[in-house]
Design an enzyme around this catalytic site. Structure first.
Site, short mmCIF file in Angstrom:
data_model
loop_
_atom_site.label_atom_id
_atom_site.label_comp_id
_atom_site.label_asym_id
_atom_site.label_seq_id
_atom_site.Cartn_x
_atom_site.Cartn_y
_atom_site.Cartn_z
N GLY A 1 0.83 -1.20 0.00
CA GLY A 1 0.00 0.00 0.00
C GLY A 1 0.86 1.24 0.00
O GLY A 1 2.03 1.20 -0.39
N CYS A 2 0.31 2.36 0.43
CA CYS A 2 1.05 3.63 0.45
C CYS A 2 2.37 3.45 1.19
O CYS A 2 2.40 3.03 2.34
CB CYS A 2 0.21 4.71 1.13
SG CYS A 2 1.06 6.29 1.28
#
Length: 236
Positions: A73-74
């Site tokens: 993810g981020c």
């Protein structure tokens, strides 16, 4: 009749969930992105020393250390988790698994480079071994989600483990199988994480992200974090 704003939004999200082919990827550039010489908190180099063969872009770190590239993810939030773990020598955020050389963040966000937001984790295996590093990885994101993590949608958010050796890739696949059993018992879907030696992922290169992304959440403590975790624990 033209598409509604909702139709355009859905179409845009779907297009960003399709991996680009190498032939259709953005061209990129020859110049590397400059980053700080040292990790802001750990005070160790984020780039390894460059030898005659630096095909992965990571370089060589001191003898005895190991490294893995993780995408969950981020990359801001993933890096923050790892720099706090005892035995981690350094971390850096970047882009891996794609085809565009030295991409910018804006280019990666178009889904036309093939990269996923990644974190280089360099660690001392006498303090924390690769399986323990991966246990944190499985527990702190949702590896069943494809081309997204929570509300972050697109190929740049896909889950991946890129190792620096085939032996480590074998261990990572076994680790995924162990966590997959836990997921299955909880009625969750299978692990969708891409697992491969880094040299076999896209163009085989880890590209460092722009310096303002490095240790972003140390520089911006109230910044964005996305952890779409399952709440499940890796088996002992």
């Amino acid at each position: 009749m033209g598409m509604s704003w909702l139709d355009r939004l859905i179409q845009g999200q779907l297009s960003k969930q399709q991996l680009v082919d190498a032939d259709d990827a953005l061209p990129g550039r020859d110049t590397e992105v400059p980053v700080a010489a040292e990790h802001l908190l750990l005070r160790h180099p984020m780039r390894g020393s460059v030898g005659t063969d630096d095909s992965t872009g990571i370089g060589a770190f001191p003898d005895g250390l190991n490294a893995v590239v993780l995408a969950g993810g981020c990359f801001w939030g993933v890096e923050e988790i790892y720099w706090q773990i005892p035995g981690v020598y350094t971390t850096a955020v970047g882009y891996a698994g794609g085809y565009t050389a030295n991409p910018s963040y804006e280019e990666v966000c178009t889904a036309r480079t093939g990269h996923t937001e990644s974190v280089l984790v360099v660690f001392d295996p006498t303090v924390i071994d690769l399986e323990a590093v991966l246990a944190v990885f499985w527990e702190t994101h949702d590896p069943t989600q494809e081309m997204r993590q929570g509300n972050d949608v697109g190929t740049q958010y896909r889950s991946a483990v890129y190792t620096l050796s085939e032996a480590d890739a074998v261990l990572a696949r076994r680790s995924a199988e162990k966590f997959g059993t836990v997921l299955a018992e909880a009625g969750r879907g299978p692990v969708a994480t891409e697992i491969a030696p880094l040299t076999q992922a896209g163009d085989g290169h880890f590209y460092y992200a722009e310096d303002y992304h490095q240790q972003y959440l140390a520089k911006n403590p109230n910044g964005y974090r996305c952890h779409a975790a399952t709440g499940l624990k890796y088996p002992a």
